[in-house]
Design a protein around this motif. Structure first.
Motif, PDB file in Angstrom:
ATOM      1  N   ALA A  41      10.668  -8.948 -11.862  1.00 45.59           N
ATOM      2  CA  ALA A  41      10.217  -8.170 -10.707  1.00 45.59           C
ATOM      3  C   ALA A  41       9.486  -6.904 -11.146  1.00 45.59           C
ATOM      4  CB  ALA A  41      11.398  -7.821  -9.804  1.00 45.59           C
ATOM      5  N   VAL A  42       9.901  -6.334 -12.272  1.00 39.87           N
ATOM      6  CA  VAL A  42       9.183  -5.178 -12.833  1.00 39.87           C
ATOM      7  C   VAL A  42       7.785  -5.613 -13.254  1.00 39.87           C
ATOM      8  CG1 VAL A  42       9.094  -3.540 -14.771  1.00 39.87           C
ATOM      9  CG2 VAL A  42      11.262  -3.933 -13.576  1.00 39.87           C
ATOM     10  N   ALA A  43       7.701  -6.767 -13.911  1.00 37.11           N
ATOM     11  CA  ALA A  43       6.399  -7.282 -14.358  1.00 37.11           C
ATOM     12  C   ALA A  43       5.468  -7.550 -13.181  1.00 37.11           C
ATOM     13  CB  ALA A  43       6.595  -8.552 -15.184  1.00 37.11           C
ATOM     14  N   ASP A  44       6.059  -7.897 -12.026  1.00 38.29           N
ATOM     15  CA  ASP A  44       5.263  -8.169 -10.823  1.00 38.29           C
ATOM     16  C   ASP A  44       5.068  -6.920  -9.955  1.00 38.29           C
ATOM     17  OD1 ASP A  44       4.984 -10.829 -11.508  1.00 38.29           O
ATOM     18  OD2 ASP A  44       6.660 -11.504 -10.256  1.00 38.29           O
ATOM     19  N   SER A  45       5.496  -5.772 -10.465  1.00 40.35           N
ATOM     20  CA  SER A  45       5.347  -4.473  -9.767  1.00 40.35           C
ATOM     21  C   SER A  45       6.114  -4.371  -8.448  1.00 40.35           C
ATOM     22  CB  SER A  45       3.870  -4.139  -9.539  1.00 40.35           C
ATOM     23  OG  SER A  45       3.193  -4.061 -10.779  1.00 40.35           O
ATOM     24  N   ASP A  51      13.884   5.765 -17.064  1.00 45.58           N
ATOM     25  CA  ASP A  51      15.084   6.570 -17.292  1.00 45.58           C
ATOM     26  C   ASP A  51      16.371   5.758 -17.133  1.00 45.58           C
ATOM     27  OD1 ASP A  51      13.449   8.820 -17.730  1.00 45.58           O
ATOM     28  OD2 ASP A  51      13.504   9.363 -15.602  1.00 45.58           O
ATOM     29  N   GLY A  52      16.359   4.528 -17.627  1.00 48.08           N
ATOM     30  CA  GLY A  52      17.556   3.702 -17.589  1.00 48.08           C
ATOM     31  C   GLY A  52      17.914   3.161 -16.225  1.00 48.08           C
ATOM     32  N   LYS A  53      16.948   3.115 -15.316  1.00 48.10           N
ATOM     33  CA  LYS A  53      17.196   2.626 -13.957  1.00 48.10           C
ATOM     34  C   LYS A  53      16.143   1.607 -13.551  1.00 48.10           C
ATOM     35  CE  LYS A  53      19.156   6.882 -12.045  1.00 48.10           C
ATOM     36  NZ  LYS A  53      20.413   6.471 -11.444  1.00 48.10           N
ATOM     37  N   PHE A  54      16.583   0.664 -12.729  1.00 48.65           N
ATOM     38  CA  PHE A  54      15.658  -0.161 -11.969  1.00 48.65           C
ATOM     39  C   PHE A  54      15.506   0.526 -10.620  1.00 48.65           C
ATOM     40  CE2 PHE A  54      17.335  -3.854 -14.519  1.00 48.65           C
ATOM     41  CZ  PHE A  54      16.126  -4.233 -15.083  1.00 48.65           C
ATOM     42  N   PHE A  55      14.301   0.568 -10.089  1.00 47.97           N
ATOM     43  CA  PHE A  55      14.114   1.156  -8.764  1.00 47.97           C
ATOM     44  C   PHE A  55      13.047   0.387  -7.998  1.00 47.97           C
ATOM     45  CE2 PHE A  55      11.304   3.409 -11.648  1.00 47.97           C
ATOM     46  CZ  PHE A  55      10.105   3.502 -10.955  1.00 47.97           C
ATOM     47  N   PHE A  56      13.248   0.329  -6.691  1.00 45.93           N
ATOM     48  CA  PHE A  56      12.268  -0.323  -5.827  1.00 45.93           C
ATOM     49  C   PHE A  56      11.027   0.570  -5.747  1.00 45.93           C
ATOM     50  CE2 PHE A  56      16.078  -2.541  -4.496  1.00 45.93           C
ATOM     51  CZ  PHE A  56      15.618  -3.831  -4.295  1.00 45.93           C
ATOM     52  N   MET A  57       9.867  -0.055  -5.800  1.00 45.07           N
ATOM     53  CA  MET A  57       8.611   0.693  -5.783  1.00 45.07           C
ATOM     54  C   MET A  57       8.330   1.297  -4.407  1.00 45.07           C
ATOM     55  SD  MET A  57       7.527   0.612  -8.852  1.00 45.07           S
ATOM     56  CE  MET A  57       5.785   0.941  -8.914  1.00 45.07           C
ATOM     57  N   HIS A  58       8.983   0.760  -3.377  1.00 47.79           N
ATOM     58  CA  HIS A  58       8.802   1.297  -2.026  1.00 47.79           C
ATOM     59  C   HIS A  58      10.079   1.014  -1.236  1.00 47.79           C
ATOM     60  CE1 HIS A  58       7.193   1.897   2.009  1.00 47.79           C
ATOM     61  NE2 HIS A  58       6.167   2.517   1.433  1.00 47.79           N
ATOM     62  N   ASP A  59      10.430   1.920  -0.344  1.00 52.55           N
ATOM     63  CA  ASP A  59      11.657   1.733   0.434  1.00 52.55           C
ATOM     64  C   ASP A  59      11.619   0.474   1.294  1.00 52.55           C
ATOM     65  OD1 ASP A  59       9.763   2.951   2.118  1.00 52.55           O
ATOM     66  OD2 ASP A  59      11.274   4.051   3.244  1.00 52.55           O
ATOM     67  N   LYS A  60      10.452   0.073   1.727  1.00 54.08           N
ATOM     68  CA  LYS A  60      10.341  -1.150   2.536  1.00 54.08           C
ATOM     69  C   LYS A  60      10.704  -2.392   1.725  1.00 54.08           C
ATOM     70  CE  LYS A  60       9.076   0.583   6.453  1.00 54.08           C
ATOM     71  NZ  LYS A  60      10.050   0.634   7.535  1.00 54.08           N
ATOM     72  N   LEU A  61      10.451  -2.368   0.423  1.00 52.90           N
ATOM     73  CA  LEU A  61      10.841  -3.492  -0.431  1.00 52.90           C
ATOM     74  C   LEU A  61      12.363  -3.591  -0.509  1.00 52.90           C
ATOM     75  CD1 LEU A  61       8.233  -3.061  -3.293  1.00 52.90           C
ATOM     76  CD2 LEU A  61       8.269  -4.852  -1.550  1.00 52.90           C
ATOM     77  N   GLN A  62      13.025  -2.446  -0.649  1.00 55.27           N
ATOM     78  CA  GLN A  62      14.489  -2.427  -0.677  1.00 55.27           C
ATOM     79  C   GLN A  62      15.052  -2.910   0.660  1.00 55.27           C
ATOM     80  OE1 GLN A  62      16.796   0.061   0.924  1.00 55.27           O
ATOM     81  NE2 GLN A  62      18.547  -1.011   0.074  1.00 55.27           N
ATOM     82  N   GLU A  63      14.494  -2.417   1.744  1.00 53.97           N
ATOM     83  CA  GLU A  63      14.955  -2.808   3.075  1.00 53.97           C
ATOM     84  C   GLU A  63      14.757  -4.310   3.306  1.00 53.97           C
ATOM     85  OE1 GLU A  63      12.831  -0.306   5.825  1.00 53.97           O
ATOM     86  OE2 GLU A  63      13.720   1.508   4.974  1.00 53.97           O
TER      87      GLU A  63
END
Length: 132
Positions: A41-45, A51-63
């Motif tokens: 998913a990181v490779a697909d942006s 900093d040692g974390k995975f994070f969603f690129m946008h809040d709508k993706l997380q939702e």
């Protein structure tokens, strides 16, 4: 791929981001591939990694990932992840993830507690977390 979607759903239960070390622990405990699919998913942006974390690129993706769970099943997912993390906290006597475990179990709510023994464990976990 479905493994990526499943891993995104798991990650979404922790909000906008989660420590990679926490996800590694969870992967071992629930025996579900998480790191490799999240790396994809990181490779697909879809996700970022910093900093040692995975994070969603946008809040709508997380939702969106979170909404892939049926509302009535969300409590079970949160409870499962919280119990798995709490097991590691107790087994390894490492309270680094104590608050995360308590938070996930609490998101699960009382409907996810299966019996009085588990209810007592949850209460003790919350007491320990409250002391931190």
């Amino acid at each position: 791929p479905s493994e990526v979607l499943c891993a995104l759903v798991v990650l979404s239960c922790f909000g906008a981001s989660a420590d990679i070390s926490l996800i590694e622990v969870l992967e071992r405990e629930i025996k579900q591939p998480l790191i490799a699919p999240l790396e994809a998913a990181v490779a697909d942006s879809v996700l970022g990694k910093k900093d040692g974390k995975f994070f969603f690129m946008h809040d709508k993706l997380q939702e969106t990932a979170y909404s892939m769970m049926k509302p009535e099943e969300r409590c079970l997912h949160h409870n499962l992840y919280g119990q798995a993390i709490a097991f590691v906290v107790v087994r390894e006597k490492d309270d680094r993830y104590l608050l995360t475990a308590a938070t996930q179990i609490n998101f699960g709510g009382p409907q996810a507690v299966i019996d009085d023994n588990q209810a007592l464990s949850v209460a003790n976990l919350n007491l320990d977390a409250g002391k931190k």
